[in-house]
Design a protein around this motif. Structure first.
Motif, short mmCIF file in Angstrom:
data_model
loop_
_atom_site.label_atom_id
_atom_site.label_comp_id
_atom_site.label_asym_id
_atom_site.label_seq_id
_atom_site.Cartn_x
_atom_site.Cartn_y
_atom_site.Cartn_z
N ARG A 26 2.18 -34.75 -15.13
CA ARG A 26 3.01 -33.59 -15.46
C ARG A 26 3.81 -33.84 -16.75
N VAL A 36 7.09 -42.21 -6.65
CA VAL A 36 5.72 -42.55 -7.03
C VAL A 36 5.24 -43.76 -6.24
N VAL A 49 11.43 -39.30 -9.79
CA VAL A 49 10.14 -38.88 -9.22
C VAL A 49 9.63 -39.99 -8.30
N ILE A 62 0.51 -38.16 -10.35
CA ILE A 62 1.74 -37.37 -10.31
C ILE A 62 2.39 -37.33 -11.69
N SER A 98 0.29 -43.30 -11.23
CA SER A 98 -0.11 -42.21 -10.36
C SER A 98 -0.42 -40.93 -11.14
#
Length: 219
Positions: A143, A108, A106, A140, A138
């Motif tokens: 999730r 970031v 991912v 992000i 983050s």
């Protein structure tokens, strides 16, 4: 899965006889307690970003020479290591299988640093149970709320205890494995753990006190 901490953000993951190494950086090898030979059996080395505390180029060269491991990282790290003769499998985003490990990469952002350009960086979700956010808090990463194990930076120029606690509140992990604390004296690490451990226990979160190199947990 067995996770062993080797100072700062250097982690060795073992599953079904395979070894995956994250971020062997300069602090890991600074006092000679840990050497590249410690990682002679690794199959893969993951470098989350190019900062020296996550990437010791000389040590990585020796690890690869001893183990013949594959190196996974960003394009930025690949460009840095190319003149050193170290090939890097560039990872951008998404799922990949590395032996006994399933990784979700991912992209970031690195947390802000004074007067420094921020590097390309990857977080990794490993075997659907462990989240290594690198040096990012983050949104992000929300999730992965309620992740089983969160690899948690607990000290850094870009962090406060309050910021760390807020990130944990957002993710609500079941367990925490603290990292990014290899540049301070042992007594200060223990003092900081004395603060974090009861705080997170109140939230039902287990805090693993991995303060000495070679200490491990199995998840």
């Amino acid at each position: 899965m067995k996770i062993t901490k080797y100072i700062h953000s250097c982690l060795l993951l073992e599953q079904d006889g395979e070894q995956l190494l994250f971020d062997p950086g300069t602090f890991t090898f600074a006092d000679g307690t840990v050497t590249p030979a410690t990682f002679r059996n690794v199959s893969t080395v993951v470098i989350t970003h190019q900062h020296p505390d996550h990437l010791d180029v000389q040590a990585l060269q020796e690890i690869v020479r001893l183990s013949r491991a594959t190196v996974l990282s960003t394009q930025e790290v690949a460009d840095q290591l190319k003149p050193q003769g170290l090939p890097v499998q560039v990872v951008e985003e998404g799922l990949l299988t590395v032996g006994a490990f399933w990784l979700e990469a991912v992209p970031v952002p690195h947390e802000p640093i004074l007067d420094s350009e921020l590097p390309q960086m990857l977080a990794f979700f490993i075997n659907d149970k462990v989240l290594n956010p690198a040096d990012s808090f983050s949104p992000i990463l929300q999730r992965y709320k309620r992740v089983e194990v969160l690899i948690l930076p607990v000290m850094a120029p870009f962090l406060t205890e309050v910021r760390v606690a807020e990130f944990v509140r957002q993710l609500e992990p079941q367990q925490i494995l603290p990292v990014h604390d290899g540049y301070v004296k042992d007594f200060f690490v223990e003092q900081r753990y004395d603060t974090y451990e009861p705080h997170f226990a109140q939230q039902g979160i287990q805090f693993h006190r991995l303060s000495q190199p070679g200490q491990s947990v199995t998840v």
